[in-house]
Design a protein around this motif. Structure first.
Motif, PDB file in Angstrom:
ATOM      1  N   MET A  79       0.832  -1.203   0.000  1.00 45.54           N
ATOM      2  CA  MET A  79       0.000   0.000   0.000  1.00 45.54           C
ATOM      3  C   MET A  79       0.863   1.248   0.000  1.00 45.54           C
ATOM      4  O   MET A  79       0.445   2.301  -0.476  1.00 45.54           O
ATOM      5  CB  MET A  79      -0.925  -0.013   1.217  1.00 45.54           C
ATOM      6  CG  MET A  79      -1.939  -1.152   1.205  1.00 45.54           C
ATOM      7  SD  MET A  79      -3.039  -1.102  -0.224  1.00 45.54           S
ATOM      8  CE  MET A  79      -3.987   0.386   0.117  1.00 45.54           C
ATOM      9  N   ALA A  80       2.077   1.141   0.545  1.00 49.39           N
ATOM     10  CA  ALA A  80       3.070   2.216   0.513  1.00 49.39           C
ATOM     11  C   ALA A  80       4.360   1.647   1.071  1.00 49.39           C
ATOM     12  O   ALA A  80       4.333   0.691   1.864  1.00 49.39           O
ATOM     13  CB  ALA A  80       2.621   3.430   1.320  1.00 49.39           C
ATOM     14  N   PRO A  81       5.525   2.213   0.687  1.00 50.39           N
ATOM     15  CA  PRO A  81       6.792   1.730   1.244  1.00 50.39           C
ATOM     16  C   PRO A  81       6.876   1.909   2.759  1.00 50.39           C
ATOM     17  O   PRO A  81       7.485   1.113   3.457  1.00 50.39           O
ATOM     18  CB  PRO A  81       7.844   2.565   0.517  1.00 50.39           C
ATOM     19  CG  PRO A  81       7.166   3.039  -0.718  1.00 50.39           C
ATOM     20  CD  PRO A  81       5.734   3.233  -0.365  1.00 50.39           C
ATOM     21  N   THR A  82       6.261   2.998   3.250  1.00 52.87           N
ATOM     22  CA  THR A  82       6.230   3.265   4.691  1.00 52.87           C
ATOM     23  C   THR A  82       4.791   3.532   5.097  1.00 52.87           C
ATOM     24  O   THR A  82       4.103   4.359   4.474  1.00 52.87           O
ATOM     25  CB  THR A  82       7.099   4.472   5.073  1.00 52.87           C
ATOM     26  OG1 THR A  82       8.438   4.245   4.637  1.00 52.87           O
ATOM     27  CG2 THR A  82       7.080   4.709   6.580  1.00 52.87           C
ATOM     28  N   CYS A  83       4.333   2.842   6.129  1.00 53.76           N
ATOM     29  CA  CYS A  83       2.949   2.998   6.579  1.00 53.76           C
ATOM     30  C   CYS A  83       2.908   3.223   8.088  1.00 53.76           C
ATOM     31  O   CYS A  83       3.732   2.682   8.827  1.00 53.76           O
ATOM     32  CB  CYS A  83       2.125   1.755   6.245  1.00 53.76           C
ATOM     33  SG  CYS A  83       1.956   1.431   4.485  1.00 53.76           S
ATOM     34  N   ILE A 106       4.698   2.094  13.098  1.00 52.72           N
ATOM     35  CA  ILE A 106       5.196   2.504  11.790  1.00 52.72           C
ATOM     36  C   ILE A 106       6.042   1.376  11.234  1.00 52.72           C
ATOM     37  O   ILE A 106       6.957   0.887  11.920  1.00 52.72           O
ATOM     38  CB  ILE A 106       6.020   3.800  11.872  1.00 52.72           C
ATOM     39  CG1 ILE A 106       5.216   4.922  12.542  1.00 52.72           C
ATOM     40  CG2 ILE A 106       6.484   4.233  10.479  1.00 52.72           C
ATOM     41  CD1 ILE A 106       6.008   6.181  12.814  1.00 52.72           C
ATOM     42  N   CYS A 107       5.735   0.944  10.017  1.00 53.00           N
ATOM     43  CA  CYS A 107       6.493  -0.105   9.346  1.00 53.00           C
ATOM     44  C   CYS A 107       7.031   0.438   8.025  1.00 53.00           C
ATOM     45  O   CYS A 107       6.387   1.278   7.382  1.00 53.00           O
ATOM     46  CB  CYS A 107       5.615  -1.323   9.065  1.00 53.00           C
ATOM     47  SG  CYS A 107       5.035  -2.173  10.543  1.00 53.00           S
ATOM     48  N   SER A 108       8.186  -0.047   7.618  1.00 53.79           N
ATOM     49  CA  SER A 108       8.777   0.454   6.371  1.00 53.79           C
ATOM     50  C   SER A 108       9.676  -0.592   5.718  1.00 53.79           C
ATOM     51  O   SER A 108      10.386  -1.330   6.405  1.00 53.79           O
ATOM     52  CB  SER A 108       9.584   1.726   6.630  1.00 53.79           C
ATOM     53  OG  SER A 108      10.133   2.223   5.431  1.00 53.79           O
ATOM     54  N   GLY A 118      12.082   0.328  18.392  1.00 52.94           N
ATOM     55  CA  GLY A 118      11.910  -0.951  17.731  1.00 52.94           C
ATOM     56  C   GLY A 118      13.085  -1.293  16.859  1.00 52.94           C
ATOM     57  O   GLY A 118      14.240  -1.018  17.199  1.00 52.94           O
ATOM     58  N   SER A 119      12.791  -1.823  15.690  1.00 52.44           N
ATOM     59  CA  SER A 119      13.800  -2.299  14.761  1.00 52.44           C
ATOM     60  C   SER A 119      13.886  -1.378  13.548  1.00 52.44           C
ATOM     61  O   SER A 119      13.077  -0.445  13.416  1.00 52.44           O
ATOM     62  CB  SER A 119      13.438  -3.716  14.300  1.00 52.44           C
ATOM     63  OG  SER A 119      12.245  -3.682  13.526  1.00 52.44           O
ATOM     64  N   PRO A 120      14.818  -1.606  12.626  1.00 48.93           N
ATOM     65  CA  PRO A 120      14.880  -0.791  11.401  1.00 48.93           C
ATOM     66  C   PRO A 120      13.601  -0.896  10.572  1.00 48.93           C
ATOM     67  O   PRO A 120      13.237   0.049   9.866  1.00 48.93           O
ATOM     68  CB  PRO A 120      16.077  -1.382  10.646  1.00 48.93           C
ATOM     69  CG  PRO A 120      16.950  -1.937  11.718  1.00 48.93           C
ATOM     70  CD  PRO A 120      16.005  -2.482  12.747  1.00 48.93           C
ATOM     71  N   GLU A 121      12.888  -2.026  10.668  1.00 45.86           N
ATOM     72  CA  GLU A 121      11.685  -2.232   9.867  1.00 45.86           C
ATOM     73  C   GLU A 121      10.400  -1.808  10.564  1.00 45.86           C
ATOM     74  O   GLU A 121       9.379  -1.576   9.908  1.00 45.86           O
ATOM     75  CB  GLU A 121      11.558  -3.706   9.471  1.00 45.86           C
ATOM     76  CG  GLU A 121      12.666  -4.229   8.593  1.00 45.86           C
ATOM     77  CD  GLU A 121      13.924  -4.581   9.389  1.00 45.86           C
ATOM     78  OE1 GLU A 121      13.813  -4.769  10.625  1.00 45.86           O
ATOM     79  OE2 GLU A 121      15.011  -4.629   8.788  1.00 45.86           O
ATOM     80  N   MET A 122      10.403  -1.731  11.908  1.00 45.31           N
ATOM     81  CA  MET A 122       9.172  -1.404  12.631  1.00 45.31           C
ATOM     82  C   MET A 122       9.475  -0.720  13.951  1.00 45.31           C
ATOM     83  O   MET A 122      10.360  -1.156  14.695  1.00 45.31           O
ATOM     84  CB  MET A 122       8.348  -2.657  12.913  1.00 45.31           C
ATOM     85  CG  MET A 122       7.011  -2.354  13.574  1.00 45.31           C
ATOM     86  SD  MET A 122       6.300  -3.766  14.417  1.00 45.31           S
ATOM     87  CE  MET A 122       7.399  -3.941  15.816  1.00 45.31           C
ATOM     88  N   ILE A 123       8.741   0.345  14.232  1.00 48.58           N
ATOM     89  CA  ILE A 123       8.813   0.993  15.543  1.00 48.58           C
ATOM     90  C   ILE A 123       7.396   1.181  16.056  1.00 48.58           C
ATOM     91  O   ILE A 123       6.446   1.301  15.282  1.00 48.58           O
ATOM     92  CB  ILE A 123       9.556   2.346  15.487  1.00 48.58           C
ATOM     93  CG1 ILE A 123       8.879   3.309  14.520  1.00 48.58           C
ATOM     94  CG2 ILE A 123      11.019   2.142  15.130  1.00 48.58           C
ATOM     95  CD1 ILE A 123       9.464   4.714  14.530  1.00 48.58           C
ATOM     96  N   GLN A 124       7.247   1.182  17.379  1.00 47.62           N
ATOM     97  CA  GLN A 124       5.930   1.388  17.972  1.00 47.62           C
ATOM     98  C   GLN A 124       6.078   2.055  19.322  1.00 47.62           C
ATOM     99  O   GLN A 124       7.127   1.998  19.956  1.00 47.62           O
ATOM    100  CB  GLN A 124       5.174   0.069  18.091  1.00 47.62           C
ATOM    101  CG  GLN A 124       5.887  -1.005  18.887  1.00 47.62           C
ATOM    102  CD  GLN A 124       5.156  -2.343  18.827  1.00 47.62           C
ATOM    103  OE1 GLN A 124       4.007  -2.419  18.413  1.00 47.62           O
ATOM    104  NE2 GLN A 124       5.842  -3.393  19.242  1.00 47.62           N
TER     105      GLN A 124
END
Length: 396
Positions: A325-329, A346-348, A370-376
């Protein structure tokens, strides 16, 4: 005894005594007071020290906060100086003393019976205000521990005498007694007929019946053996009272008989699991519909939801990125129980989110990571402000 001043051994049930101050030295925020004799038990052998008071006259009461043995000297920690030569009247906190005394004697019986049955040693011992903790050198099952506990309480009910002796020479060498280390000099042996023979410097009851009861609370694997928590005497009764009160309250809440609360809790857990399964199915259907409503974005997509849990927030955000749906959501939801607080995920697949976490949180009064791919985490900011900041950061 070699030292006249050890009244806690000579007259172990002495609650009050008179003595003379022979030394008083400053120590940190208090004073170390030495008496010509004392009934205060100094910390030792895993047993905490006595507490109580020293009275110099009818109006002056000085708390004794700690008692330690320094070589051949026993010092009482007070917060007030007492002049050398002063006659004092000592009063032991008797409930504290007997709580530790019954616990120590109860632990001896349990450890002794474990040793007799399995050959295991007590390799660790700690007494606290709440319970006694012992470390046993081998493994046993809970059922086996319960059998030893029953045998322990049988010894208590038999009301046998707790014997103190000071064997020397050949007698000591041939005596089969428990000890955590090699001992030299005069050795104090505590014998509980039919249960235990152990070297010990702690205080003990005169007869086992005074212990009341011993109850094991837990057992876990620890190192190569087990660690057991237990309570004795008054503490065992208090623990039982608390658990009866809690069980009664639970039985009322679940409309179950007191002896059927475990079954009632299991039933509620099953009902909750079934309800959660149905809820998750509805949430999944909701997000299926939401996916059809959202439009794909080239760089960043943000979605605000109302009152969804953090786990669902994370799952939906991850799904948005995986379905391109998008590179970063980002999925943001306001917390129902905390107005003005928004949970975020946030995921990317395009940027390293960990490198942006500090910037995002500082801009929106947030907490999380979080991680490089997801933070919360969570934001303390207005909805419009959240959208503006995140859009500015990610639409590049």
């Amino acid at each position: 005894m070699e030292n006249f001043d050890e009244l806690y051994y000579q007259r172990p049930y002495l609650k009050e005594f008179d003595a003379e101050v022979i030394s008083c030295e400053p120590c940190g925020k208090g004073y170390h007071v030495e008496l010509n004799r004392t009934a205060f038990y100094p910390e030792g052998g895993g047993q905490p020290s006595d507490r109580g008071i020293l009275q110099t006259d009818a109006q002056t009461v000085i708390p004794v906060r700690d008692v330690q043995k320094h070589g051949d000297h026993i010092v009482h920690t007070t917060d007030r100086e007492i002049a050398v030569g002063t006659q004092v009247h000592g009063v032991i906190d008797w409930q504290r003393r007997m709580d530790y005394t019954t616990a120590h004697s109860g632990e001896h019986i349990l450890s002794g019976l474990i040793h007799r049955r399995f050959g295991y040693e007590n390799v660790g011992f700690h007494m606290s205000e709440e319970c006694v903790t012992i470390d046993i050198s081998g493994v046993m099952t809970w059922e086996e521990l319960m059998e030893v506990e029953r045998d322990t309480n049988a010894v208590i009910r038999s009301d046998v005498p707790v014997e103190e002796s000071f064997p020397e020479g050949q007698e000591l060498e041939t005596l089969d007694y428990r000890s955590k280390k090699e001992l030299t000099g005069k050795v104090r042996i505590i014998t509980i007929p039919g249960a235990d023979i152990c070297a010990c410097c702690g205080t003990h009851v005169m007869r086992t019946g005074e212990i009341g009861m011993v109850k094991c609370l837990s057992m876990i694997h620890y190192k190569k053996g087990v660690r057991i928590e237990l309570v004795c005497g008054r503490k065992a009764l208090l623990d039982y009272e608390r658990k009866v009160d809690q069980n009664t309250e639970i039985s009322h809440m679940l409309s179950a008989k007191p002896h059927e609360t475990a079954e009632a809790v299991a039933r509620v857990q099953q009902e909750l699991a079934e309800a959660n399964q149905k809820l998750n199915a509805w949430v999944s259907r909701y997000f299926d519909g939401k996916m059809k409503e959202l439009e794909k974005q080239e760089s960043f997509l943000i979605d605000f939801e109302e009152n969804i849990d953090r786990n669902s927030c994370r799952k939906f955000c991850d799904r948005l990125v995986k379905e391109s749906m998008a590179p970063t959501c980002a999925v943001i939801t306001e917390q129902e129980d905390e107005k003005g607080v928004y949970a975020y995920c946030i995921c990317s697949s395009a940027v390293n989110l960990r490198n942006l976490t500090k910037t995002i949180n500082s801009s929106l009064d947030g907490r999380g990571g979080g991680s490089p791919e997801m933070i919360q985490g969570s934001f303390h900011a207005e909805k419009v402000r959240i959208q503006e900041v995140l859009t500015e950061i990610f639409r590049v």
